[in-house]
Design a protein around this motif. Structure first.
Motif, PDB file in Angstrom:
ATOM      1  N   ARG A  95       0.749  -1.032   0.072  1.00 12.28           N
ATOM      2  CA  ARG A  95       0.052  -0.182   0.028  1.00 12.28           C
ATOM      3  C   ARG A  95       0.819   1.250   0.081  1.00 12.28           C
ATOM      4  O   ARG A  95       1.856   1.307   0.896  1.00 12.28           O
ATOM      5  N   HIS A  96       0.572   2.145  -0.853  1.00 11.28           N
ATOM      6  CA  HIS A  96       1.407   3.418  -1.040  1.00 11.28           C
ATOM      7  C   HIS A  96       0.608   4.310  -1.785  1.00 11.28           C
ATOM      8  O   HIS A  96      -0.507   4.231  -2.437  1.00 11.28           O
ATOM      9  N   VAL A  97       0.898   5.664  -1.964  1.00 10.53           N
ATOM     10  CA  VAL A  97       0.567   6.706  -2.712  1.00 10.53           C
ATOM     11  C   VAL A  97       1.685   7.167  -3.513  1.00 10.53           C
ATOM     12  O   VAL A  97       2.794   7.400  -3.272  1.00 10.53           O
ATOM     13  N   ASP A  98       1.268   7.394  -4.841  1.00  8.05           N
ATOM     14  CA  ASP A  98       2.320   7.899  -5.900  1.00  8.05           C
ATOM     15  C   ASP A  98       2.745   9.265  -5.590  1.00  8.05           C
ATOM     16  O   ASP A  98       1.939  10.021  -4.915  1.00  8.05           O
ATOM     17  N   ASN A  99       4.097   9.601  -5.854  1.00 12.28           N
ATOM     18  CA  ASN A  99       4.326  11.012  -5.524  1.00 12.28           C
ATOM     19  C   ASN A  99       3.773  12.250  -6.021  1.00 12.28           C
ATOM     20  O   ASN A  99       3.505  11.828  -7.310  1.00 12.28           O
ATOM     21  N   PRO A 100       3.595  13.081  -5.682  1.00 10.70           N
ATOM     22  CA  PRO A 100       2.465  14.286  -6.273  1.00 10.70           C
ATOM     23  C   PRO A 100       3.348  14.846  -7.577  1.00 10.70           C
ATOM     24  O   PRO A 100       2.692  15.113  -8.357  1.00 10.70           O
ATOM     25  N   ARG A 110       3.256  17.041 -12.743  1.00 16.58           N
ATOM     26  CA  ARG A 110       2.014  16.506 -11.743  1.00 16.58           C
ATOM     27  C   ARG A 110       1.320  15.407 -11.956  1.00 16.58           C
ATOM     28  O   ARG A 110       0.823  15.142 -13.016  1.00 16.58           O
ATOM     29  N   THR A 111       1.318  14.484 -10.917  1.00 15.13           N
ATOM     30  CA  THR A 111       0.727  13.094 -11.105  1.00 15.13           C
ATOM     31  C   THR A 111      -0.702  13.471 -10.972  1.00 15.13           C
ATOM     32  O   THR A 111      -1.017  13.086  -9.806  1.00 15.13           O
ATOM     33  N   ASP A 112      -1.690  13.571 -12.021  1.00 19.14           N
ATOM     34  CA  ASP A 112      -3.138  13.407 -11.664  1.00 19.14           C
ATOM     35  C   ASP A 112      -3.778  12.134 -11.847  1.00 19.14           C
ATOM     36  O   ASP A 112      -4.573  11.958 -10.836  1.00 19.14           O
ATOM     37  N   LEU A 113      -3.122  11.385 -12.501  1.00 20.78           N
ATOM     38  CA  LEU A 113      -3.969  10.095 -13.055  1.00 20.78           C
ATOM     39  C   LEU A 113      -2.632   9.037 -13.273  1.00 20.78           C
ATOM     40  O   LEU A 113      -1.647   9.289 -13.693  1.00 20.78           O
ATOM     41  N   SER A 114      -2.912   7.864 -12.531  1.00 21.21           N
ATOM     42  CA  SER A 114      -1.779   6.695 -12.853  1.00 21.21           C
ATOM     43  C   SER A 114      -2.579   5.743 -13.606  1.00 21.21           C
ATOM     44  O   SER A 114      -3.709   5.598 -13.865  1.00 21.21           O
ATOM     45  N   PHE A 115      -1.946   4.817 -14.443  1.00 16.52           N
ATOM     46  CA  PHE A 115      -2.313   3.898 -15.156  1.00 16.52           C
ATOM     47  C   PHE A 115      -1.458   2.585 -15.340  1.00 16.52           C
ATOM     48  O   PHE A 115      -0.439   2.835 -14.828  1.00 16.52           O
ATOM     49  N   THR A 116      -2.014   1.375 -15.287  1.00 15.88           N
ATOM     50  CA  THR A 116      -1.663   0.203 -15.331  1.00 15.88           C
ATOM     51  C   THR A 116      -1.782  -0.452 -16.571  1.00 15.88           C
ATOM     52  O   THR A 116      -3.064  -0.755 -16.627  1.00 15.88           O
ATOM     53  N   LEU A 117      -1.201  -0.671 -17.556  1.00 10.85           N
ATOM     54  CA  LEU A 117      -1.235  -1.703 -18.729  1.00 10.85           C
ATOM     55  C   LEU A 117      -0.841  -2.924 -18.439  1.00 10.85           C
ATOM     56  O   LEU A 117       0.414  -3.237 -18.413  1.00 10.85           O
ATOM     57  N   TYR A 151      -6.588   5.347 -12.873  1.00 10.23           N
ATOM     58  CA  TYR A 151      -7.274   5.753 -11.480  1.00 10.23           C
ATOM     59  C   TYR A 151      -6.374   6.981 -11.096  1.00 10.23           C
ATOM     60  O   TYR A 151      -5.351   7.178 -11.461  1.00 10.23           O
ATOM     61  N   PRO A 152      -7.133   7.578 -10.121  1.00 10.68           N
ATOM     62  CA  PRO A 152      -6.333   8.791  -9.570  1.00 10.68           C
ATOM     63  C   PRO A 152      -5.109   8.410  -8.861  1.00 10.68           C
ATOM     64  O   PRO A 152      -4.892   7.538  -7.894  1.00 10.68           O
ATOM     65  N   SER A 153      -3.844   9.186  -9.143  1.00 10.80           N
ATOM     66  CA  SER A 153      -2.810   8.945  -8.399  1.00 10.80           C
ATOM     67  C   SER A 153      -2.653   9.339  -6.955  1.00 10.80           C
ATOM     68  O   SER A 153      -1.800   8.977  -6.327  1.00 10.80           O
ATOM     69  N   GLY A 154      -3.397  10.018  -6.316  1.00 16.99           N
ATOM     70  CA  GLY A 154      -3.706  10.244  -4.955  1.00 16.99           C
ATOM     71  C   GLY A 154      -4.399   9.305  -4.317  1.00 16.99           C
ATOM     72  O   GLY A 154      -4.363   9.394  -2.899  1.00 16.99           O
ATOM     73  N   ASP A 155      -4.865   8.032  -4.757  1.00 11.58           N
ATOM     74  CA  ASP A 155      -5.576   7.063  -3.939  1.00 11.58           C
ATOM     75  C   ASP A 155      -4.470   6.266  -3.561  1.00 11.58           C
ATOM     76  O   ASP A 155      -3.678   5.584  -4.240  1.00 11.58           O
ATOM     77  N   GLY A 172       2.623   4.155 -15.809  1.00  9.71           N
ATOM     78  CA  GLY A 172       3.003   5.575 -16.025  1.00  9.71           C
ATOM     79  C   GLY A 172       1.921   6.622 -15.415  1.00  9.71           C
ATOM     80  O   GLY A 172       1.025   6.276 -14.866  1.00  9.71           O
ATOM     81  N   TRP A 173       2.220   7.617 -15.665  1.00  4.41           N
ATOM     82  CA  TRP A 173       1.426   8.731 -14.806  1.00  4.41           C
ATOM     83  C   TRP A 173       1.134   9.730 -15.976  1.00  4.41           C
ATOM     84  O   TRP A 173       1.578   9.972 -17.013  1.00  4.41           O
ATOM     85  N   ILE A 174       0.134  10.540 -15.622  1.00  6.26           N
ATOM     86  CA  ILE A 174      -0.469  11.597 -16.710  1.00  6.26           C
ATOM     87  C   ILE A 174      -0.632  12.909 -15.716  1.00  6.26           C
ATOM     88  O   ILE A 174      -1.441  13.021 -14.853  1.00  6.26           O
ATOM     89  N   GLU A 175      -0.397  14.023 -16.391  1.00  4.97           N
ATOM     90  CA  GLU A 175      -0.540  15.102 -16.031  1.00  4.97           C
ATOM     91  C   GLU A 175      -1.782  15.762 -16.917  1.00  4.97           C
ATOM     92  O   GLU A 175      -1.593  16.041 -17.886  1.00  4.97           O
ATOM     93  N   SER A 176      -2.991  16.013 -16.383  1.00  6.38           N
ATOM     94  CA  SER A 176      -4.138  16.429 -17.166  1.00  6.38           C
ATOM     95  C   SER A 176      -4.183  17.881 -17.338  1.00  6.38           C
ATOM     96  O   SER A 176      -3.726  18.745 -16.381  1.00  6.38           O
TER      97      SER A 176
END
Length: 225
Positions: A95-100, A110-117, A151-155, A172-176
């Motif tokens: 369990r962890h939270v991604d770096n902002p 800025r990491t708004d969204l995370s994704f796993t392919l 999913y949201p990076s802050g979850d 990976g991560w997305i700045e929206s």
């Protein structure tokens, strides 16, 4: 938003990616984790900055950044560099939270969204579920190879321990460009309506232009910068 996109990689492209993973240089994944995450990360990550890894990175990035549903849902301004992870028996990512913020210099975002392919057939490994603790409850995902979870990076989230086989995934991560999550959800819903109308109404129907105007004006209102 917790969203699963099916067949982001088709069977041919998936086979191409899996074939190339055998040529990659794999390193301890804890090296790329920050803070508390480093203590709970037990996996390997591939070097995607040189050699065959660089070509694979470019192929995956081109595929992801052009996917219409991912673009509609995330409203991406920028993508982070991608990571390829391999988790074998006894591996996990607790369990962890991604770096902002991630990256350095001009690549910092800025990491708004995370994704796993997901790249491995779920029948070939046990465990390894992605669990995301969202506002509306917990979500667990172990989809088909080629599917992507957004999913949201802050979850708070985790990868459950793998007890058999090997789990391969691209993350990976997305700045929206639309920073507000509710605004992104509204735009995604409108894009789904636009797609639905396109299948039901003739191309010259005035409803198309009216909806185009609404979406365009909301993007102008909600876009950062």
């Amino acid at each position: 938003m917790f969203l699963t996109l099916s067949s982001v990689l088709n069977a041919r492209d998936l086979a191409r990616v899996l074939k190339k993973t055998g040529d990659l240089d794999w390193q301890d994944g804890a090296r790329t984790a920050g803070g508390r995450a480093r203590a709970v990360k037990r996996n390997l990550q591939a070097n995607l900055r040189s050699g065959p890894g660089a070509a694979l990175h470019d192929f995956l990035m081109t595929t992801l950044s052009a996917h219409p549903v991912l673009v509609a849902a995330a409203q991406p301004a920028r993508f982070s560099r991608l990571m390829l992870s391999k988790t074998g028996p006894d591996g996990r990512y607790g369990r962890h939270v991604d770096n902002p913020l991630m990256g350095e210099g001009p690549d910092r975002l800025r990491t708004d969204l995370s994704f796993t392919l997901f790249l491995s057939d779920p029948a070939t490994y046990d465990g390894g579920d992605l669990v995301v603790e969202g506002v509306s409850g917990n979500h667990s995902a172990k989809p088909a190879a080629g599917d992507l979870v957004l999913y949201p990076s802050g979850d708070i989230h985790e990868v459950k321990p793998v007890t058999r086989g090997e789990r391969l995934a691209c993350v990976g991560w997305i700045e929206s460009r639309v920073r507000d999550a509710q605004a992104r959800t509204t735009l995604f819903e409108l894009e789904n309506i636009r797609a639905s109308l396109g299948a039901k109404l003739p191309p010259d129907a005035p409803d198309h232009l009216a909806l185009d105007k609404v979406i365009s004006n909301l993007v102008r209102r909600w876009s950062a910068g």
